[in-house]
Structures are given as structure tokens and as C-alpha cells.
Design a protein around this motif. Structure first.
Motif, PDB file in Angstrom:
ATOM      1  N   PRO A   6       0.914  -1.059   0.064  1.00 44.89           N
ATOM      2  CA  PRO A   6      -0.098  -0.069  -0.063  1.00 44.89           C
ATOM      3  C   PRO A   6       0.766   1.293  -0.097  1.00 44.89           C
ATOM      4  N   GLY A   7       0.404   2.136  -0.824  1.00 45.15           N
ATOM      5  CA  GLY A   7       1.166   3.435  -0.780  1.00 45.15           C
ATOM      6  C   GLY A   7       2.378   3.489  -1.326  1.00 45.15           C
ATOM      7  N   ALA A   8       2.759   2.525  -2.407  1.00 43.37           N
ATOM      8  CA  ALA A   8       4.040   2.511  -2.941  1.00 43.37           C
ATOM      9  C   ALA A   8       4.014   3.794  -3.889  1.00 43.37           C
ATOM     10  N   ARG A   9       3.082   4.315  -4.748  1.00 41.65           N
ATOM     11  CA  ARG A   9       3.040   5.437  -5.395  1.00 41.65           C
ATOM     12  C   ARG A   9       3.265   6.609  -4.574  1.00 41.65           C
ATOM     13  N   GLU A  10       2.937   6.763  -3.593  1.00 44.14           N
ATOM     14  CA  GLU A  10       3.001   8.042  -2.735  1.00 44.14           C
ATOM     15  C   GLU A  10       4.399   7.897  -2.325  1.00 44.14           C
ATOM     16  N   ARG A  11       4.931   6.728  -1.665  1.00 44.81           N
ATOM     17  CA  ARG A  11       6.319   6.770  -1.088  1.00 44.81           C
ATOM     18  C   ARG A  11       7.263   7.046  -2.272  1.00 44.81           C
ATOM     19  N   LEU A  12       7.002   6.550  -3.412  1.00 44.87           N
ATOM     20  CA  LEU A  12       7.998   6.838  -4.473  1.00 44.87           C
ATOM     21  C   LEU A  12       7.919   8.436  -4.920  1.00 44.87           C
ATOM     22  N   GLN A  13       6.779   8.865  -4.958  1.00 46.82           N
ATOM     23  CA  GLN A  13       6.623  10.532  -5.018  1.00 46.82           C
ATOM     24  C   GLN A  13       7.397  11.047  -4.289  1.00 46.82           C
ATOM     25  N   ALA A  14       7.389  10.872  -2.911  1.00 45.46           N
ATOM     26  CA  ALA A  14       7.923  11.581  -1.706  1.00 45.46           C
ATOM     27  C   ALA A  14       9.568  11.531  -1.908  1.00 45.46           C
ATOM     28  N   ALA A  15       9.821  10.354  -2.281  1.00 46.80           N
ATOM     29  CA  ALA A  15      11.444   9.871  -2.371  1.00 46.80           C
ATOM     30  C   ALA A  15      11.857  10.880  -3.435  1.00 46.80           C
ATOM     31  N   ALA A  16      11.089  10.843  -4.766  1.00 42.50           N
ATOM     32  CA  ALA A  16      11.529  11.578  -5.767  1.00 42.50           C
ATOM     33  C   ALA A  16      11.569  13.047  -5.535  1.00 42.50           C
ATOM     34  N   MET A  17      10.620  13.650  -4.910  1.00 44.96           N
ATOM     35  CA  MET A  17      10.761  15.061  -4.652  1.00 44.96           C
ATOM     36  C   MET A  17      12.209  15.116  -3.731  1.00 44.96           C
ATOM     37  N   ASP A  18      12.128  14.557  -2.742  1.00 42.46           N
ATOM     38  CA  ASP A  18      13.419  14.596  -1.708  1.00 42.46           C
ATOM     39  C   ASP A  18      14.885  14.648  -2.828  1.00 42.46           C
ATOM     40  N   LEU A  19      15.026  13.629  -3.477  1.00 43.86           N
ATOM     41  CA  LEU A  19      16.072  13.610  -4.314  1.00 43.86           C
ATOM     42  C   LEU A  19      16.232  14.565  -5.465  1.00 43.86           C
ATOM     43  N   TYR A  20      15.136  14.994  -5.966  1.00 46.06           N
ATOM     44  CA  TYR A  20      15.047  15.961  -7.178  1.00 46.06           C
ATOM     45  C   TYR A  20      15.639  17.455  -6.433  1.00 46.06           C
ATOM     46  N   ILE A  21      15.257  17.465  -5.096  1.00 48.19           N
ATOM     47  CA  ILE A  21      15.708  18.729  -4.380  1.00 48.19           C
ATOM     48  C   ILE A  21      17.077  18.566  -3.972  1.00 48.19           C
ATOM     49  N   SER A  22      17.442  17.455  -3.321  1.00 49.50           N
ATOM     50  CA  SER A  22      18.832  17.193  -2.503  1.00 49.50           C
ATOM     51  C   SER A  22      19.967  17.134  -3.896  1.00 49.50           C
ATOM     52  N   ARG A  23      19.597  16.092  -4.835  1.00 54.54           N
ATOM     53  CA  ARG A  23      20.517  16.050  -5.879  1.00 54.54           C
ATOM     54  C   ARG A  23      20.535  16.712  -7.052  1.00 54.54           C
ATOM     55  N   GLY A  24      19.287  17.095  -7.530  1.00 59.87           N
ATOM     56  CA  GLY A  24      19.091  17.637  -8.738  1.00 59.87           C
ATOM     57  C   GLY A  24      18.152  16.836  -9.498  1.00 59.87           C
ATOM     58  N   TYR A  25      17.403  17.288 -10.218  1.00 60.04           N
ATOM     59  CA  TYR A  25      16.460  16.425 -11.007  1.00 60.04           C
ATOM     60  C   TYR A  25      17.265  15.692 -12.054  1.00 60.04           C
ATOM     61  N   ASP A  26      18.067  16.313 -12.794  1.00 56.92           N
ATOM     62  CA  ASP A  26      18.867  15.583 -13.835  1.00 56.92           C
ATOM     63  C   ASP A  26      19.755  14.678 -13.451  1.00 56.92           C
ATOM     64  N   ARG A  27      20.138  14.914 -12.069  1.00 56.19           N
ATOM     65  CA  ARG A  27      21.227  13.624 -11.587  1.00 56.19           C
ATOM     66  C   ARG A  27      20.423  12.666 -10.909  1.00 56.19           C
ATOM     67  N   THR A  28      18.929  12.528 -11.132  1.00 58.06           N
ATOM     68  CA  THR A  28      18.377  11.569 -10.224  1.00 58.06           C
ATOM     69  C   THR A  28      17.762  10.463 -11.549  1.00 58.06           C
ATOM     70  N   THR A  29      17.814   9.226 -10.923  1.00 56.90           N
ATOM     71  CA  THR A  29      17.351   8.441 -12.075  1.00 56.90           C
ATOM     72  C   THR A  29      16.082   7.512 -11.344  1.00 56.90           C
ATOM     73  N   ALA A  30      15.151   6.815 -12.070  1.00 56.04           N
ATOM     74  CA  ALA A  30      14.171   6.251 -11.742  1.00 56.04           C
ATOM     75  C   ALA A  30      14.754   5.211 -10.773  1.00 56.04           C
ATOM     76  N   ALA A  31      15.678   4.637 -10.908  1.00 55.43           N
ATOM     77  CA  ALA A  31      16.507   3.450 -10.116  1.00 55.43           C
ATOM     78  C   ALA A  31      16.675   3.928  -8.862  1.00 55.43           C
ATOM     79  N   ASP A  32      17.320   5.173  -8.739  1.00 53.46           N
ATOM     80  CA  ASP A  32      17.564   5.897  -7.331  1.00 53.46           C
ATOM     81  C   ASP A  32      16.378   6.385  -6.553  1.00 53.46           C
ATOM     82  N   ILE A  33      15.367   6.631  -7.344  1.00 55.22           N
ATOM     83  CA  ILE A  33      14.286   6.885  -6.462  1.00 55.22           C
ATOM     84  C   ILE A  33      13.471   5.492  -5.955  1.00 55.22           C
ATOM     85  N   ALA A  34      13.306   4.549  -6.703  1.00 53.48           N
ATOM     86  CA  ALA A  34      13.006   3.074  -6.315  1.00 53.48           C
ATOM     87  C   ALA A  34      13.911   2.813  -5.026  1.00 53.48           C
ATOM     88  N   GLN A  35      14.995   2.772  -5.516  1.00 48.46           N
ATOM     89  CA  GLN A  35      16.088   2.165  -4.244  1.00 48.46           C
ATOM     90  C   GLN A  35      15.793   2.835  -3.053  1.00 48.46           C
TER      91      GLN A  35
END
Lengths: 193, 193
Positions: A6-35
Motif C-alpha cells: 500500500p502507498g508505493a506510489r506516494e512513497r515513490l513520489q515523496a522520495a523522488a521530490m526529496d532527491l530532485y531537491i537534494s541531488r538535482g532533477y537531472d542527476r536523479t534516475t528512476a532506479a535511484d528513486i525506487a532504491q
């Protein structure tokens, strides 16, 4: 057998936003987000077509709110009243608890030219959809385009104010203020400083 | 020694438009365009960065006209009067003899999604530039954005009417009509059919 947490989508979205902010959008991959949330890249792609969609997946719902706003305007409403109804419907998308998410999303988008272009095209698509809805309620051709564009412009300006640092008013209150500014401007009553 | 034929740029542009219409934009190369007027591909690239630029090279001049319109508005003009001044300046770009060219250009753009996106982004850039010019003349922040977007929207709707089949009125007359429709819409006096 695939197990859906449950909530995988929400967790992925939250993790993606964190990474886009901290590491930068261009330097974040889908694999990074999932991991980051202990899921596989394959699971990421079950929820999002690509990493950009994490930022734009609400588009259809927002567009539907715009269209519902036109559909639920009172019978014989003027185009302006239909736009007001649309702005009210759009405001329900942005309750106070969403403000911080919206601020972070805007920070990510404003730093990336390709995302800024995507956002502009999204807004243009909203204006086109709104104009079509207005036309279907009998608004004349050119006025429908003008009202559609104006509605989306007011929405966009209001959004910018709503996410400004320290702003605490509701989205709807700000939309009403901005619409009032548009009305004053076109009436020729606004004066420069 | 390179020999510059007079009017090479204009001949390349005319040949490009003919090929974009007859063969399709995607199926036309810079070499095709150059060959059609007896020039080399290298000469084409001396005049245009790429085949898309043939369609968008007037952008800076149009933007300058928008900005000049704001700069030449009377002292203490209202934002609406500055927008009117801008629309008048923009109209000088579209004399009657340009109408057929504009129609052909729009046909090419409307048939190609990437060109349509480019055109939308160009319009967004015009609105941003116009808003900045209005701000520099003392127009308050939000009103400047609203007026900039409104000015470009009126310009765009007027352009669509101006190139409509059978339309013979001047660009300026149509802009005035469309601005009047915007003013009526925001005053709440337009009624649906």
C-alpha cells in the motif's frame, strides 16, 4: 506473484521530490528513486511512465476540476461567472496542507528549463480545455478563448502568490484578489505607481 | 571568395515555405531548400541556424515592437493603455501584404506538434517580456503579469482572426475588436448565446 505494498506510489513520489531537491532533477534516475524506498526500478515504472511524470501526474485531475467548474456554473452564467466557478473548483486542489509540496515542486521546475517548458505547455493545454468547455456552454468563439486564457492566467498568478514565502491566505482568497486585479486592469482603473 | 547574392535570405525563406507546404516540414532538409534556389547548404546555414529558424526568425523584432509599444505609451498611461500601445506597435508588423505569408506559415505550424509547441513557447516569452516592460514603467507585479498575458492573448486571438479565410480588415482593427471583447468579458457584460 507481484505483491502490491500500500502507498508505493506516494512513497515513490515523496522520495523522488526529496532527491530532485537534494541531488538535482537531472542527476536523479528512476532506479535511484525506487532504491530510496526499497523498491525496484520496475515497480517505479508500474506507477510512473518516467521521472518527469512524478511532477506532472496530477494534470488530468486538475483539468477535470477546471471543466467541472464550467459545467456546474449556474444556468445563463456569464463567461466571467463561468471562469469564477472554474477558479473555485481549481482552488479545492490546493488546500493549505498542500502548500509545502507545491513550493518544493515549483523549486524543482523553476531550476530546469525543460521542466519549465513542460509546465508552460501544461498551462496552455488547460487554457485550451477551458475555452472548449466555455464554447460548449454557448460562449462565443473569441470570448471563449479570451476567457479560457484569462482564467488560466489568474490561476497561475494566484498559484505564484499562494506559494510565496510567508503567504498564509487560502488559494481561493488569492484567486479572488487576482481576478479583481484583472477586472480593474481591463476596466482601465489601475494606475502605475 | 564568397559572392553574396542580394536577397539570398529572402529567396531561401520563400523556397523553404514552398517546400514545407508542398512536401511537408519534416520531409524537407536544409539542402533541399538551398538546392531549390541554386545555393549550397552551407549558404543556407549562413542565414539560418536550422530549418525551424526560417519560421521563427522574426521573433526578436516582434518582441522589440511589443517593448517599444510600452516605452512609447503616454506618461502616466494606465496598464490597459500601455497594452493598447503595444498592440498598435505589433500591428505594424502585419500589413495586408503579409497576410498570405502569415496564413501559409500558420498552416505549416498547425500541422506539426513540435512547431506548435515552439509557437506556444514563443508567445509565452512575449508575455514575459511584455510584463517585464510594464513592471519597469511602474505597473504593480501581479497586474503587470496579468496585463502582459492579456496583451499577448488579445494579439494571438487577433492574429487567428486576421488570417481567417475571407478576412479583409486590418490587424489593428481586429486587435481593437478583440480587446473590446476582453473588456466586455471581464466586466461581466458578455452573455452566452
Amino acid at each position: 506473484m507481484v505483491r502490491w505494498k500500500p502507498g508505493a506510489r506516494e512513497r515513490l513520489q515523496a522520495a523522488a521530490m526529496d532527491l530532485y531537491i537534494s541531488r538535482g532533477y537531472d542527476r536523479t534516475t528512476a532506479a535511484d528513486i525506487a532504491q530510496a524506498v526499497g523498491l525496484t526500478e520496475r515497480t517505479f515504472f508500474r506507477h510512473f511512465a518516467d521521472k518527469r511524470e512524478v511532477l506532472f501526474s496530477g494534470q488530468e485531475l486538475l483539468e477535470q476540476a477546471f471543466l467541472d467548474g464550467v459545467a456546474t456554473a449556474v444556468p445563463h452564467a456569464s463567461p466571467l461567472e463561468m471562469v469564477e466557478s472554474t477558479l473555485s473548483a481549481a482552488a479545492t486542489f490546493f488546500p493549505a496542507e498542500r502548500r509545502d509540496h507545491s513550493r518544493r515542486r515549483q523549486t524543482i521546475i523553476s531550476e530546469n528549463p525543460a521542466l519549465r517548458e513542460r509546465e508552460l505547455l501544461k498551462m496552455a493545454g488547460l487554457a485550451t480545455a477551458l475555452a472548449a468547455a466555455l464554447r460548449s456552454r454557448g460562449v462565443p468563439e473569441a470570448t471563449a478563448t479570451l476567457a479560457g486564457e484569462s482564467g488560466v492566467t489568474v490561476f497561475g498568478v494566484a498559484f505564484g502568490k499562494w506559494i510565496a514565502e510567508g503567504e498564509e491566505r487560502s488559494f481561493l482568497d488569492i484567486e479572488r484578489e487576482v481576478l479583481g486585479e484583472l477586472v480593474a486592469m481591463t476596466a482601465g482603473t489601475t494606475r502605475p505607481a
